[in-house]
Write a protein that holds these residues in place. Structure first.
Motif, PDB file in Angstrom:
ATOM      1  N   ILE A  92       0.836  -1.061   0.069  1.00 30.89           N
ATOM      2  CA  ILE A  92      -0.016  -0.025  -0.161  1.00 30.89           C
ATOM      3  C   ILE A  92       0.792   1.114   0.030  1.00 30.89           C
ATOM      4  N   TRP A 122      -4.348   2.917  -0.073  1.00 26.01           N
ATOM      5  CA  TRP A 122      -3.952   2.332  -1.440  1.00 26.01           C
ATOM      6  C   TRP A 122      -3.194   3.186  -2.250  1.00 26.01           C
ATOM      7  N   ARG A 396      -4.387  -6.353  -5.616  1.00 25.67           N
ATOM      8  CA  ARG A 396      -4.973  -6.863  -4.361  1.00 25.67           C
ATOM      9  C   ARG A 396      -4.594  -8.198  -3.732  1.00 25.67           C
TER      10      ARG A 396
END
Length: 406
Positions: A92, A122, A396
């Protein structure tokens, strides 16, 4: 445990005022002392990309909460890399602002001349929103800088980094233990920023080899002083009367010694003892005072570098996330996780960790940009351009997919 604060920290109050919903508190290394969230009294946090790996530390829970999709934004504190390192491990974006840009009021002090709170999310967009809300002068914090907070929106609208000179830091990359994936991520970041118009130049910070030893004198010394208030008398953990009565020493001495022995974990005790030793008579000048002189040289290195370039580009960590329990018996190996991050804290400059790639096992690798004092706008501009030209921040972990499929 079970303590309910009677007031909000300034950064929390400002985020609430901007409309944020505070979900809860995240796990972290005890008193922010650690690089793996394994010294927490509340248990160990796993990395959402691979739960057998550490999420980093000290703000490991904050990084893991974002990476797992629990929240879009979290707060961390960065004394020697504790926002940037877990951000890199969890794939992140994490921003350590300039020392004094964000209020420390309400923050439990570890090393007062180094601690700084910052946002984790993010993307650069996310952390810019968080920084815009939380930054600004606070008269309740004596280290808060009375400077206007710029509007960061124009920085996010930039389409390239033309006109920017970015210096690449390579010191330490030839050491044993530096992952090839870290070198590859740095090379990729160089290439992307060059393609977006930046001029890439080589820069050296001559005293960078002294970053870690200087930090691990100054930070424990300040921790020794700050944590003296946790004595069993004022607040915090206190042993019971029966334990005090059973002790061989007098009741006051027993209350102090037993409370501190029972209320601190092993890593915190280690750093308190190191700091107390370095501050003791006969050693103050040899250790703490000498470290302060070296710190000045480190800041001079940064000042000289920023006469040549607008930003500094380098790695965040020596490797991707390591396995839980891998370094717990080797404090020196754990401390070397801060190899590339503590310089920004010693110099007081802002720095941002950006997702920069993945290793062969699919673990994230970060890259770091550093800017002159109060120049977060430059970090956000360059970081956002980098993210528009790459997709590392859009990927992700499996746990995120599982969470959002329900």
């Amino acid at each position: 445990q079970d303590f309910v604060p009677p007031y909000d920290a300034t950064v929390v109050a400002r985020l609430k005022s901007a409309g944020a919903i505070v979900v809860g508190k995240t796990n972290m290394d005890e008193f922010a002392m650690g690089a793996s969230t394994e010294t927490s009294a509340m248990g160990v946090t796993g990395n959402p990309w691979d739960t057998t790996k550490t999420p980093g530390g000290s703000s490991g829970g904050a990084a893991a909460a974002v990476a797992a999709g629990t929240v879009p934004l979290s707060l961390g504190t960065d004394t020697g890399g504790s926002i940037r390192q877990p951000s890199a491990f969890c794939g992140i974006t994490g921003l350590k602002p300039t020392y004094g840009r964000v209020s420390r009021y309400g923050l439990v002090a570890f090393a007062s001349s180094l601690d700084q709170a910052g946002p984790m999310g993010w993307s650069v967009d996310d952390v810019a929103i968080g920084l815009q809300a939380m930054a600004g002068y606070d008269p309740r914090d004596s280290t808060s800088v009375n400077a206007e907070v710029p509007d960061f929106t124009p920085a996010l609208a930039a389409e390239d980094v033309r006109g920017m000179r970015i210096g690449v830091l390579r010191e330490g990359l030839d050491q044993d233990g530096i992952s090839p994936a870290v070198r590859d991520a740095l090379a990729t970041a160089e290439s992307v920023l060059r393609e977006q118009g930046a001029e890439i130049v080589e820069v050296e910070l001559p005293h960078s080899k002294y970053w870690v030893p200087t930090y691990y004198v100054i930070a424990p010394c300040e921790a020794s002083s700050n944590l003296s208030r946790f004595d069993g008398a004022h607040y915090g953990y206190r042993v019971g009367d029966a334990e005090i009565a059973a002790a061989d020493s007098g009741p006051l001495e027993a209350m102090y010694s037993l409370s501190r022995a029972g209320g601190f974990g092993s890593e915190v005790k280690r750093r308190i003892m190191v700091g107390t030793y370095a501050l003791s008579e006969g050693y103050y000048d040899a250790y703490y005072n000498q470290a302060l002189k070296v710190r000045r040289l480190i800041r001079n290195d940064y000042d000289a570098a920023f006469q040549q370039v607008d930003l500094l580009l380098g790695p965040v960590t020596p490797s991707p996330a390591f396995a839980l329990n891998e370094k717990t018996d080797d404090p020196i190996a754990m401390y070397l996780c801060d190899l590339f991050t503590v310089g920004a804290n010693l110099a007081g400059v802002p720095a941002i960790s950006l997702p920069g790639g993945f290793d062969a096992a699919g673990l994230p690798v970060g890259v770091q940009l550093q800017a002159p004092v109060m120049e977060e706008t430059r970090l956000l501009r360059a970081g956002n351009v980098f993210q528009m030209a790459s997709d590392f921040h859009t990927r992700r972990p499996p746990t995120f997919t599982a969470n959002h499929s329900q």
